[in-house]
Each structure stands twice: as C-alpha cells, then as structure tokens.
Enzyme design. Structure first.
Site, short mmCIF file in Angstrom:
data_model
loop_
_atom_site.label_atom_id
_atom_site.label_comp_id
_atom_site.label_asym_id
_atom_site.label_seq_id
_atom_site.Cartn_x
_atom_site.Cartn_y
_atom_site.Cartn_z
N LYS A 87 -0.78 17.69 6.25
CA LYS A 87 -0.75 16.25 6.49
C LYS A 87 -0.27 15.53 5.24
CE LYS A 87 -5.59 15.52 5.11
NZ LYS A 87 -6.89 14.94 5.49
N TYR A 325 10.25 -6.30 -16.94
CA TYR A 325 9.63 -7.50 -16.39
C TYR A 325 8.47 -7.96 -17.27
CZ TYR A 325 12.16 -6.96 -11.96
OH TYR A 325 13.13 -6.87 -11.01
#
Length: 442
Positions: A87, A325
């Site tokens: 999974k 940033y």
C-alpha cells in the site's frame, strides 16, 4: 554508453551538528558505531540519469527487498505464508515495480489500502491474491469485483450487499457454480483492542453467520496490533483476545493472521497462517530511534531505497545575497550554491529548510540553505562540486544524517511518513545486482 564515475573528495566537516546531536543524545552513540564513518562508496553510472529522464530519481534495490522478506520469513513457522503489503505505492518504493518483482520471486499474496491501488496492480500484470485492507466500503465494490480484489469486512451490511452484487454480476452462473462465491471471498477483521477497524469480538459470530447464509467465502480472519514494537504486554493481550474469538472457526479450517512488521520482529503471531510485513520489507525501522535502527540492522535487513540527484545549476555569489523565498538565508561571505530540481512536491519536506543535509558518494555532507520550495532546493557546496557531481538526498543505510530514519527524527515523525511522502512524479529506477532493470513511478 561508457560508464563514467565520480571523483571522491576528502570528508568535509559535519554540518547541522546541533540538530543531529539531538538525535544522537537519545541513546549511547556506541550502539551505532559507524555514525560518522565514511560509507562504502556507491558508484552511480551517469546513464541512470538518462534512463530517469530527470536530474533526480529514486533507486530501488529489488534484491534488497526480496532479501528482507526472506529474513522476515525465517522468523516465522515453516507453514506461514507472507502477505506482502504494498500500500501507499509500496511505502514510496513503487507498488507495481515491487509487486511484479516479488511475484517473480514466488510471492502470491499482496495487500493494498484501496481498491484503486489494487486495480493498478491488476492492470500491470500482478496476479494472485490482493487484499484491500481497512474497512472496505460499498463505493469500492464494483472495482473489487471487476479486478478480483478481496475486501476486508467488519459489518454484516457489507456482506449482504457484496453477496447481492456477486449474484447480479454473475447471474447466469450463480446457481450452478459455487466457485463464483469462492472466488469473491472476504477477509473478516476483528477489533482486538486497537479500536479502529474491525468488528467487536462479540459480533464476530454474526458476521460469520451472515457469510454462511449468503454463501460468501471467508478467506481468513485477521486483527491488527496497536503497539507491537514496544508494548509486549498489550500486544499479548490483543493476541489472546483474537485467538479466543476465532478459535471456533480455526477448528473448521479458516485461516488467521495478525503479525505486521513489528510483530514479526518481536515474535507475536508468527506461528499462524500468514504474516503481513510492510515497512520492514523495505528495510526501514518502525520509528526514528537509534535503538530501532540497531535492531533492524542486526537482523540483516537493508534499506532498499536511495534518492539520487545532481545539481541543475552551480554558481558562486557574493556576500550579502539572500537565498530563496522569504530571504531565509543570507550569505555572510562569498559562497558556492548548488540548486537541485526537486522540492516538497517531490516529497522533500519543507520543514527541512535550513535543517536538511545532502551527502555525496563519500559521505561528505552539504547543508540545505534557504527555503525548500515546491520544485527546488538550494545547498551550500565547495568549489569541487559541478553539475556532474552525484548527491544522495536519501541514503540506503541506518547511520547517515539523511537516511530515512534520521530524516524522520529531524522532522519529528516516523519513517513511514518520510517514505510514503515520496511523490509519484519522482522516477523510480529498479535495480538488481547493481544493474538497472526497469523504470517507473509506481
């Protein structure tokens, strides 16, 4: 193509010492003696970047995964079979590539979290038993029936609707062929104390009766442990509760399973019909502590994944410039910066801004500076670094500051989250015996 290899430099001093010391302080550093020693050199042919078609990729060692399964199987009874849990895109390693390889190695049982995960495996040639974990819902039924996926059930209503859908879809054969019902079997989950999914023990007879009345075959009965790694008392209570609840059905031949990775390593339920290893298949410990890394390493397990990258740009800037940033980092002196074309959209956590470390093939460490952005990360390097220098974003060991477990420790999370956050847009190169045998994203 002629293989080209890197020139190694002498080890550089460790950066982010305060952060990593916090990790080291958890236990005596002697438990993992090679924390700051040079790693065995890992050579990467430049042609792998051409195969990846990107300046960064995940290198998944399929042989390591298979070896890990064999180690885990050796801790179980001879008759116990493995349900390989793939999974979450095989915990970030690529579910299709992993499952197809394990199928070739003889693994016949797999488990996923959703019907669409199972459908993807079927569409890519994975046969055999595929269980959908959790508590399956009616919205998934059509896909599960079309792809012959086995649902995990916890309530009577699901069983009734499941039986009705089987009858509707196979009406022409249903009266004469009980094999139709056998094919579309279910796994019944029992809540033995985790209080998440599964029916209550006292309700199990109702579910088993409903299965019998509606001719729905029961593949097996299961439960899931809440804390098998570090609470043996509660885990033993869960095991005893489950075995007591399922005893009448085991006598009739119904198979049972309980053990996840932690339980296999700790020895809970390894004598039953199946085990369900997940994180340990990929050589990762269940938490970020050094104790856990030592235990997993001592078993002979090995991390199967390396995240590899080369700079997309290398430049030298003068003092006073800011990086990224929010102008998070400012140069106090001239520095050489390498920009890498990956970011948090690839699964490199934004919280590693100013905290992360990349390593080269000699275990030299380079500090991530400035803000981790969606598609770019900036690192301070020395003058020897070029756009051809190969770096490890994640290493396949237990001691580097940028291995999965230690990255999780810096982030205050667990290896599961670091691995499953690796985005599908990262190319995955599958290797066996150091040779690339395939490429994919899943």
């Amino acid at each position: 193509m002629t293989a080209k290899y890197l020139t190694w430099k002498q080890p550089r001093k460790v950066v982010n010492a305060n952060i990593m010391q916090e990790v080291l302080d958890k236990v005596d550093a002697c438990q993992l003696k090679d924390w700051n020693t040079s790693l065995k050199p890992r050579l990467h042919k430049e042609s792998e970047f051409d195969v990846a078609q990107r300046s960064t990729y995940l290198r998944v060692d399929l042989q390591a995964i298979w070896n890990n399964i064999q180690i885990l199987k050796s801790k179980c009874a001879n008759h116990t079979k493995v349900i390989a849990v793939v999974k979450g895109n095989a915990y970030g390693h690529g579910s299709v590539g992993v499952a197809r390889h394990l199928s070739q190695c003889g693994v016949t049982h797999f488990a996923v979290a959703t019907s669409l995960e199972g459908k993807e495996l079927r569409q890519n040639g994975v046969t055999g038993f595929i269980q959908v974990l959790g508590s399956c819902v009616t919205e998934e039924m059509d896909t599960m029936l079309e792809e012959n996926l086995t649902p995990t059930v916890s309530d009577v209503n699901f069983i009734k609707i499941w039986a009705e859908k089987i009858k509707t879809k196979h009406e022409e054969n249903i009266d004469s062929c009980d094999q139709v019902y056998q094919k579309f079997c279910v796994v019944v989950k029992v809540d033995s104390g985790m209080s998440r999914n599964g029916c209550q023990c006292e309700d199990l007879p109702k579910l088993m009766k409903a299965c019998a009345e509606h001719k729905v075959a029961v593949h097996s009965l299961m439960t899931h442990f809440a804390q098998a790694w570090d609470d043996p008392v509660f885990t033993q209570q869960q095991l005893a509760t489950f075995l007591d609840a399922v005893q009448p059905y085991r006598k009739t031949g119904v198979k049972v399973h309980v053990a996840n990775s932690a339980a296999i390593i700790r020895g809970f339920g390894t004598h039953l019909d199946f085990v369900r290893p997940g994180i340990a298949i990929y050589g990762l410990p269940p938490d970020s502590s050094l104790q856990s890394a030592c235990i997993v390493k001592s078993l002979g397990l090995k991390p199967a994944l390396t995240w590899v990258a080369r700079p997309s740009l290398v430049k030298t800037l003068e003092a006073g410039r800011s990086v990224g940033y929010d102008q998070m980092y400012k140069l106090l002196k001239p520095e050489t910066l390498a920009t890498f074309s990956f970011g948090y959209a690839d699964g490199y956590n934004r919280l590693l801004s100013g905290r992360g470390v990349l390593t080269d093939t000699k275990a030299n460490q380079y500090e991530v500076v400035g803000r981790v952005s969606m598609d770019a990360v900036t690192v301070i390097v020395d003058d020897n670094v070029t756009r051809d220098t190969v770096f490890h974003v994640i290493t396949d060991d237990y001691q580097s500051p940028n291995c999965v477990a230690n990255m999780a420790a810096v982030l205050g999370t667990i290896p599961y989250e670091v691995a499953t956050s690796l985005a599908a847009r990262l190319p995955r190169l599958y290797v066996t015996n150091q040779q690339c045998v395939g490429r994919g994203t899943h």
